[in-house]
Scaffold this motif. Structure first.
Motif, short mmCIF file in Angstrom:
data_model
loop_
_atom_site.label_atom_id
_atom_site.label_comp_id
_atom_site.label_asym_id
_atom_site.label_seq_id
_atom_site.Cartn_x
_atom_site.Cartn_y
_atom_site.Cartn_z
N ALA A 1 25.46 -45.30 16.23
CA ALA A 1 24.22 -45.88 15.71
C ALA A 1 23.20 -44.80 15.34
N SER A 2 23.27 -43.66 16.07
CA SER A 2 22.30 -42.59 15.80
C SER A 2 22.76 -41.62 14.73
N ASP A 3 24.04 -41.69 14.34
CA ASP A 3 24.58 -40.76 13.36
C ASP A 3 23.88 -40.84 12.01
N HIS A 4 23.45 -42.03 11.64
CA HIS A 4 22.87 -42.21 10.32
C HIS A 4 21.36 -41.96 10.29
N LEU A 5 20.77 -41.60 11.43
CA LEU A 5 19.34 -41.32 11.46
C LEU A 5 19.05 -39.96 10.84
N ILE A 6 17.90 -39.85 10.22
CA ILE A 6 17.47 -38.58 9.65
C ILE A 6 16.09 -38.23 10.19
N THR A 7 15.78 -36.93 10.15
CA THR A 7 14.45 -36.49 10.57
C THR A 7 13.50 -36.56 9.39
N VAL A 8 12.43 -37.30 9.57
CA VAL A 8 11.45 -37.52 8.51
C VAL A 8 10.09 -37.00 8.97
N THR A 9 9.39 -36.35 8.06
CA THR A 9 8.01 -35.92 8.35
C THR A 9 7.04 -36.78 7.56
N LEU A 10 6.17 -37.48 8.25
CA LEU A 10 5.08 -38.23 7.60
C LEU A 10 3.81 -37.39 7.71
N ARG A 11 3.26 -37.05 6.58
CA ARG A 11 2.01 -36.27 6.52
C ARG A 11 0.89 -37.26 6.17
N ILE A 12 0.09 -37.61 7.16
CA ILE A 12 -0.90 -38.68 7.02
C ILE A 12 -2.31 -38.10 6.95
N ARG A 13 -3.08 -38.60 5.99
CA ARG A 13 -4.48 -38.19 5.88
C ARG A 13 -5.30 -38.99 6.89
N ARG A 14 -5.82 -38.30 7.90
CA ARG A 14 -6.56 -38.94 8.97
C ARG A 14 -8.07 -38.82 8.73
N PHE A 15 -8.79 -39.87 9.07
CA PHE A 15 -10.25 -39.83 8.98
C PHE A 15 -10.83 -40.72 10.07
N ASN A 16 -11.72 -40.15 10.86
CA ASN A 16 -12.43 -40.90 11.89
C ASN A 16 -13.90 -40.50 11.84
N PRO A 17 -14.76 -41.36 11.31
CA PRO A 17 -16.18 -41.00 11.15
C PRO A 17 -16.88 -40.70 12.48
N GLU A 18 -16.30 -41.16 13.58
CA GLU A 18 -16.90 -40.89 14.89
C GLU A 18 -16.58 -39.48 15.38
N VAL A 19 -15.62 -38.83 14.71
CA VAL A 19 -15.21 -37.49 15.12
C VAL A 19 -15.67 -36.43 14.14
N SER A 20 -15.49 -36.70 12.84
CA SER A 20 -15.83 -35.72 11.81
C SER A 20 -16.11 -36.41 10.49
N ALA A 21 -16.93 -35.79 9.66
CA ALA A 21 -17.22 -36.33 8.33
C ALA A 21 -16.12 -35.97 7.33
N ASP A 22 -15.22 -35.11 7.75
CA ASP A 22 -14.14 -34.66 6.86
C ASP A 22 -12.81 -35.26 7.30
N SER A 23 -11.94 -35.46 6.33
CA SER A 23 -10.59 -35.93 6.62
C SER A 23 -9.67 -34.73 6.83
N THR A 24 -8.58 -34.94 7.56
CA THR A 24 -7.60 -33.89 7.81
C THR A 24 -6.20 -34.47 7.66
N TRP A 25 -5.24 -33.60 7.41
CA TRP A 25 -3.84 -34.02 7.32
C TRP A 25 -3.16 -33.77 8.66
N GLN A 26 -2.35 -34.72 9.09
CA GLN A 26 -1.61 -34.57 10.34
C GLN A 26 -0.15 -34.93 10.11
N ASP A 27 0.75 -34.08 10.60
CA ASP A 27 2.18 -34.31 10.44
C ASP A 27 2.78 -34.98 11.67
N PHE A 28 3.70 -35.91 11.43
CA PHE A 28 4.46 -36.56 12.50
C PHE A 28 5.93 -36.48 12.13
N GLN A 29 6.77 -36.01 13.06
CA GLN A 29 8.21 -35.96 12.84
C GLN A 29 8.87 -37.12 13.57
#
Length: 253
Positions: free
Chosen positions: A15-43
């Motif tokens: 069942a795990s043989d067909h899985l692949i490693t994927v990187t999602l690069r998401i633009r994050r924004f939280n006005p309570e933390v910063s006025a600027d957005s940042t990119w964050q990677d998740f594998q």
């Protein structure tokens, strides 16, 4: 505790043989933390036949519960999870990982032209206000009918395409005019006006045409076809806008 049998171990491995490693690069924004957005990677380890929405769920449920996005039915009907994936407006629930180049980081960000509230969530109020402004409902006069209002198949066909809109905002937020001028009604509002302007049962076509004849109406369209390309329901959005323009000129609809 029971020891897993060899068959179960082999099945788990297969069942795990067909899985692949994927990187999602998401633009994050939280006005309570910063006025600027940042990119964050998740594998992630994902089945390539899974959807981007599945990957977002995996991140939120297993890696980072602060990730914020909208979704509801997860079947391409509600339109809640419209976002920019690899630079194009798409529904996350309809976009398969295998179809968008998973060998490279998959970028995910909020749709453009609307204020980002947090991460992938935007303020939809201006979008829905434009929708309400074009009177997206049947208008008739006279007494309440005693039975349904009949319509021929040919008359229904005239506006059938624009009944498919799910108000996801993918078309409107792909429009360069809308990006630069938030006052423009936008493609989705015009599509929903079209649906009633060309409905043989409706009696407010002239009123809607006058609304769209405004400086922020159909004449702002530059016919770039971005809206048609972005529509997840396959609506010929640009064609509908041109038909409304033609109706304004000829007053025939």
């Amino acid at each position: 505790m029971a020891t897993p049998t060899m068959d179960k171990v082999e099945a788990a491995g297969a069942a795990s043989d067909h899985l692949i490693t994927v990187t999602l690069r998401i633009r994050r924004f939280n006005p309570e933390v910063s006025a600027d957005s940042t990119w964050q990677d998740f594998q992630l380890e994902m089945d390539p036949k899974e959807r981007v929405l599945d990957a977002l769920h995996k991140i939120k449920w297993e890696l980072d519960g602060t990730l914020t996005f909208r979704r509801s039915c997860a079947h391409g009907i509600c339109g809640s999870d419209a976002m920019r994936i690899n630079g194009r407006n798409r529904l996350a629930c309809k976009t398969l990982i295998k179809d968008i180049g998973p060998e490279k980081p998959i970028t995910v960000e909020a749709i453009k032209g609307l204020t980002v509230l947090k991460d992938l969530v935007v303020d939809m109020d201006p979008f829905f206000q434009a929708f309400r402004d074009v009177m997206p409902f049947l208008v008739t006069t006279g007494n309440e009918p005693t039975r349904e209002r009949y319509q021929s198949a040919e008359d229904r066909e005239r506006f059938d395409d624009t009944t498919k809109c799910i108000l996801c905002a993918a078309c409107t937020s792909s429009c360069p005019v809308f990006w630069n001028d938030g006052q423009y009604f936008g493609p989705a509002a015009i599509v929903n006006a079209h649906r009633f302007i060309f409905d043989s049962r409706d009696e407010a076509g002239e009123q809607r045409l006058e609304i769209l004849n405004d400086r922020d109406g159909v004449w702002r369209c530059r016919t770039t076809f971005n809206c048609t390309d972005a529509c997840p329901r396959g609506i010929e959005v640009t064609k509908a806008i041109q038909e409304v323009k033609r109706a304004l000129i000829t007053r025939r609809y």
